[in-house]
Design an enzyme around this catalytic site. Structure first.
Site, PDB file in Angstrom:
ATOM      1  N   ASN A   8     -22.151 -60.841  92.090  1.00 28.44           N
ATOM      2  CA  ASN A   8     -21.964 -61.881  91.075  1.00 28.44           C
ATOM      3  C   ASN A   8     -20.466 -62.230  90.998  1.00 28.44           C
ATOM      4  O   ASN A   8     -19.630 -61.373  90.681  1.00 28.44           O
ATOM      5  CB  ASN A   8     -22.473 -61.353  89.726  1.00 28.44           C
ATOM      6  CG  ASN A   8     -22.330 -62.372  88.619  1.00 28.44           C
ATOM      7  OD1 ASN A   8     -21.294 -63.027  88.505  1.00 28.44           O
ATOM      8  ND2 ASN A   8     -23.335 -62.514  87.796  1.00 28.44           N
ATOM      9  N   HIS A  11     -16.759 -63.965  87.617  1.00 26.49           N
ATOM     10  CA  HIS A  11     -15.439 -63.679  87.042  1.00 26.49           C
ATOM     11  C   HIS A  11     -14.276 -64.057  87.958  1.00 26.49           C
ATOM     12  O   HIS A  11     -13.130 -64.024  87.538  1.00 26.49           O
ATOM     13  CB  HIS A  11     -15.374 -62.245  86.536  1.00 26.49           C
ATOM     14  CG  HIS A  11     -16.333 -62.041  85.400  1.00 26.49           C
ATOM     15  ND1 HIS A  11     -16.341 -62.878  84.306  1.00 26.49           N
ATOM     16  CD2 HIS A  11     -17.358 -61.174  85.215  1.00 26.49           C
ATOM     17  CE1 HIS A  11     -17.312 -62.511  83.485  1.00 26.49           C
ATOM     18  NE2 HIS A  11     -17.948 -61.483  84.013  1.00 26.49           N
ATOM     19  N   HIS A  44     -23.859 -67.476  87.487  1.00 26.51           N
ATOM     20  CA  HIS A  44     -24.512 -67.853  86.228  1.00 26.51           C
ATOM     21  C   HIS A  44     -23.856 -69.134  85.724  1.00 26.51           C
ATOM     22  O   HIS A  44     -22.676 -69.135  85.371  1.00 26.51           O
ATOM     23  CB  HIS A  44     -24.334 -66.704  85.223  1.00 26.51           C
ATOM     24  CG  HIS A  44     -25.061 -66.915  83.932  1.00 26.51           C
ATOM     25  ND1 HIS A  44     -25.110 -65.941  82.956  1.00 26.51           N
ATOM     26  CD2 HIS A  44     -25.781 -67.958  83.452  1.00 26.51           C
ATOM     27  CE1 HIS A  44     -25.814 -66.394  81.927  1.00 26.51           C
ATOM     28  NE2 HIS A  44     -26.218 -67.625  82.199  1.00 26.51           N
ATOM     29  N   ARG A  46     -23.486 -71.067  82.887  1.00 24.69           N
ATOM     30  CA  ARG A  46     -23.714 -70.999  81.442  1.00 24.69           C
ATOM     31  C   ARG A  46     -23.601 -72.375  80.798  1.00 24.69           C
ATOM     32  O   ARG A  46     -22.881 -73.230  81.290  1.00 24.69           O
ATOM     33  CB  ARG A  46     -22.672 -70.081  80.784  1.00 24.69           C
ATOM     34  CG  ARG A  46     -23.009 -68.627  80.880  1.00 24.69           C
ATOM     35  CD  ARG A  46     -22.020 -67.808  80.075  1.00 24.69           C
ATOM     36  NE  ARG A  46     -22.491 -66.451  79.934  1.00 24.69           N
ATOM     37  CZ  ARG A  46     -23.259 -66.034  78.929  1.00 24.69           C
ATOM     38  NH1 ARG A  46     -23.608 -66.851  77.963  1.00 24.69           N
ATOM     39  NH2 ARG A  46     -23.663 -64.786  78.893  1.00 24.69           N
ATOM     40  N   ARG A  50     -18.207 -71.497  80.847  1.00 24.21           N
ATOM     41  CA  ARG A  50     -16.981 -70.696  80.683  1.00 24.21           C
ATOM     42  C   ARG A  50     -16.461 -70.136  82.008  1.00 24.21           C
ATOM     43  O   ARG A  50     -15.303 -69.809  82.124  1.00 24.21           O
ATOM     44  CB  ARG A  50     -17.205 -69.554  79.684  1.00 24.21           C
ATOM     45  CG  ARG A  50     -18.182 -68.510  80.167  1.00 24.21           C
ATOM     46  CD  ARG A  50     -18.256 -67.344  79.205  1.00 24.21           C
ATOM     47  NE  ARG A  50     -19.046 -67.655  78.021  1.00 24.21           N
ATOM     48  CZ  ARG A  50     -19.658 -66.727  77.290  1.00 24.21           C
ATOM     49  NH1 ARG A  50     -19.527 -65.452  77.595  1.00 24.21           N
ATOM     50  NH2 ARG A  50     -20.380 -67.048  76.250  1.00 24.21           N
ATOM     51  N   GLU A  71     -28.378 -67.815  88.188  1.00 18.96           N
ATOM     52  CA  GLU A  71     -28.841 -67.363  86.876  1.00 18.96           C
ATOM     53  C   GLU A  71     -28.704 -68.523  85.906  1.00 18.96           C
ATOM     54  O   GLU A  71     -27.660 -69.180  85.864  1.00 18.96           O
ATOM     55  CB  GLU A  71     -27.969 -66.202  86.382  1.00 18.96           C
ATOM     56  CG  GLU A  71     -28.083 -64.963  87.227  1.00 18.96           C
ATOM     57  CD  GLU A  71     -27.108 -63.875  86.790  1.00 18.96           C
ATOM     58  OE1 GLU A  71     -27.175 -62.794  87.367  1.00 18.96           O
ATOM     59  OE2 GLU A  71     -26.280 -64.119  85.887  1.00 18.96           O
ATOM     60  N   THR A 102     -24.656 -61.455  78.938  1.00 15.41           N
ATOM     61  CA  THR A 102     -26.091 -61.510  78.625  1.00 15.41           C
ATOM     62  C   THR A 102     -26.519 -60.171  78.019  1.00 15.41           C
ATOM     63  O   THR A 102     -26.630 -59.169  78.724  1.00 15.41           O
ATOM     64  CB  THR A 102     -26.890 -61.818  79.906  1.00 15.41           C
ATOM     65  OG1 THR A 102     -26.206 -62.853  80.609  1.00 15.41           O
ATOM     66  CG2 THR A 102     -28.293 -62.269  79.584  1.00 15.41           C
ATOM     67  N   GLU A 152     -35.967 -58.878  87.031  1.00 11.46           N
ATOM     68  CA  GLU A 152     -34.683 -58.170  87.105  1.00 11.46           C
ATOM     69  C   GLU A 152     -34.590 -57.328  85.838  1.00 11.46           C
ATOM     70  O   GLU A 152     -34.609 -57.863  84.719  1.00 11.46           O
ATOM     71  CB  GLU A 152     -33.502 -59.142  87.210  1.00 11.46           C
ATOM     72  CG  GLU A 152     -32.186 -58.361  87.293  1.00 11.46           C
ATOM     73  CD  GLU A 152     -31.001 -59.211  87.729  1.00 11.46           C
ATOM     74  OE1 GLU A 152     -31.169 -60.157  88.528  1.00 11.46           O
ATOM     75  OE2 GLU A 152     -29.894 -58.913  87.255  1.00 11.46           O
ATOM     76  N   HIS A 195     -26.699 -55.527  85.393  1.00  3.51           N
ATOM     77  CA  HIS A 195     -25.931 -55.570  84.155  1.00  3.51           C
ATOM     78  C   HIS A 195     -25.218 -54.253  83.870  1.00  3.51           C
ATOM     79  O   HIS A 195     -25.849 -53.216  83.716  1.00  3.51           O
ATOM     80  CB  HIS A 195     -26.746 -55.952  82.918  1.00  3.51           C
ATOM     81  CG  HIS A 195     -25.866 -56.652  81.926  1.00  3.51           C
ATOM     82  ND1 HIS A 195     -25.069 -55.983  81.045  1.00  3.51           N
ATOM     83  CD2 HIS A 195     -25.602 -57.965  81.760  1.00  3.51           C
ATOM     84  CE1 HIS A 195     -24.361 -56.861  80.360  1.00  3.51           C
ATOM     85  NE2 HIS A 195     -24.661 -58.064  80.775  1.00  3.51           N
TER      86      HIS A 195
HETATM   87  N1  PXP Z   1     -27.809 -59.831  86.283  1.00  2.00           N
HETATM   88  C1  PXP Z   1     -27.884 -60.753  85.291  1.00  2.00           C
HETATM   89  C2  PXP Z   1     -29.194 -61.421  85.075  1.00  2.00           C
HETATM   90  C3  PXP Z   1     -26.761 -61.082  84.518  1.00  2.00           C
HETATM   91  O1  PXP Z   1     -26.869 -62.004  83.539  1.00  2.00           O
HETATM   92  C4  PXP Z   1     -25.537 -60.468  84.808  1.00  2.00           C
HETATM   93  C5  PXP Z   1     -24.311 -60.853  84.025  1.00  2.00           C
HETATM   94  O2  PXP Z   1     -23.994 -62.184  84.299  1.00  2.00           O
HETATM   95  C6  PXP Z   1     -25.494 -59.543  85.863  1.00  2.00           C
HETATM   96  C7  PXP Z   1     -26.637 -59.226  86.566  1.00  2.00           C
HETATM   97  C8  PXP Z   1     -24.213 -58.876  86.259  1.00  2.00           C
HETATM   98  O3  PXP Z   1     -23.762 -58.041  85.243  1.00  2.00           O
HETATM   99  P1  PXP Z   1     -22.323 -57.396  85.366  1.00  2.00           P
HETATM  100  O4  PXP Z   1     -21.344 -58.503  85.436  1.00  2.00           O
HETATM  101  O5  PXP Z   1     -22.219 -56.572  84.128  1.00  2.00           O
HETATM  102  O6  PXP Z   1     -22.326 -56.559  86.621  1.00  2.00           O
END
Ligand code: PXP
Length: 241
Positions: A8, A11, A44, A46, A50, A71, A102, A152, A195
């Site tokens: 992901n 960031h 994601h 959003r 952001r 996402e 999330t 998930e 997550h």
């Molecule tokens: N899976 C989903 C569905 C999420 O919403 C997120 C956060 O955007 C993640 C995985 C990744 O989580 P993290 O950034 O805490 O590793």
């Protein structure tokens, strides 16, 4: 079964947006993640934009040779966008404007009609649908009923308990994840998770054999500041072997 890693990269966009500059470049990050062995790129989009923006999704879909896992909240606007972009995977997540991330899985009990309609519209285009859910048997059952391809499992509570070193709660959260994964697999649902994952929690969750995909963001990008994206991703791939 090969365990897949979805990186992901939200960031990278968070840092870029902090200064309104064009760097760090999200596409470059995605290409590097894939070179390092990522199986998919997760982003994601959003509602408040952001981090990832529409143009990032469009560019990544056009340029990347690996699947995109988008996402998104199940809103009419996002369904229209996903239909236009046609990512290989969509993961439906709940979204609250004021949250930092999330915070939990979808409330499947209250949104079934709208969810099912949206899922079917996206599936018609060949998009594989995953529902981000809390680890609970009831939610797995509903995900199946809604025609999802994958679930998930939200690993956030488990990861928080690990940080708190609360053995009893760590075990009970682990069991919830395990039972949900086994049950989902029996229903022929693909099982993903994500997550709050880091090296330690991933090593533990890996014991659940039914989980085939890990979506990890914040920890990967954070560690990369010190060790580089390539090293961090390769370390996760070694853990997931
Ligand atoms: N899976 C989903 C569905 C999420 O919403 C997120 C956060 O955007 C993640 C995985 C990744 O989580 P993290 O950034 O805490 O590793």
């Amino acid at each position: 079964m090969k365990r897949k890693l979805g990186v992901n990269i939200d960031h990278i966009a968070t840092i870029r947006n902090a200064r309104g500059e064009g760097y760090p470049d999200v596409l470059q990050g995605a290409i590097m993640a894939i070179k390092s062995g990522a199986d998919a790129i997760t982003i994601h989009l959003r509602e408040d934009r952001r981090h990832i923006k529409e143009n990032d999704v469009i560019l990544l879909k056009k340029k990347l040779k690996r699947p995109i896992n988008l996402e998104m909240a199940m809103t009419s606007k996002m369904i229209r966008f996903a239909k236009k972009i046609k990512p290989q995977y969509v993961c439906i997540v709940p979204e609250k404007r004021e949250e930092l991330t999330t915070e939990g899985g979808l409330n499947l009990k209250h949104n079934q009609i709208f969810l099912k309609k949206g899922i079917n519209q996206l599936k018609k285009l060949g998009i594989k649908i995953s529902l981000f859910i809390n680890p609970a048997i009831e939610d797995v059952k509903i995900a199946k009923k809604l025609n999802a391809d994958n679930i998930e499992l939200h690993t956030g509570t488990f990861c928080n308990q690990l940080k708190l070193k609360n053995k009893k709660k760590i075990n009970s959260e682990f069991l919830k994840l395990k039972k949900s994964a086994i049950y989902a697999s029996k229903l022929s649902l693909g099982v993903h998770c994500g997550h709050g994952l880091n090296y330690q929690s991933t090593k533990l969750i890996k014991k659940i054999k039914q989980i085939s995909e890990y979506n990890i963001g914040h920890f990967i990008i954070s560690e990369s500041i010190f060790f580089g994206l390539d090293k961090v991703i390769k370390k996760f791939i070694r853990i997931l072997k």
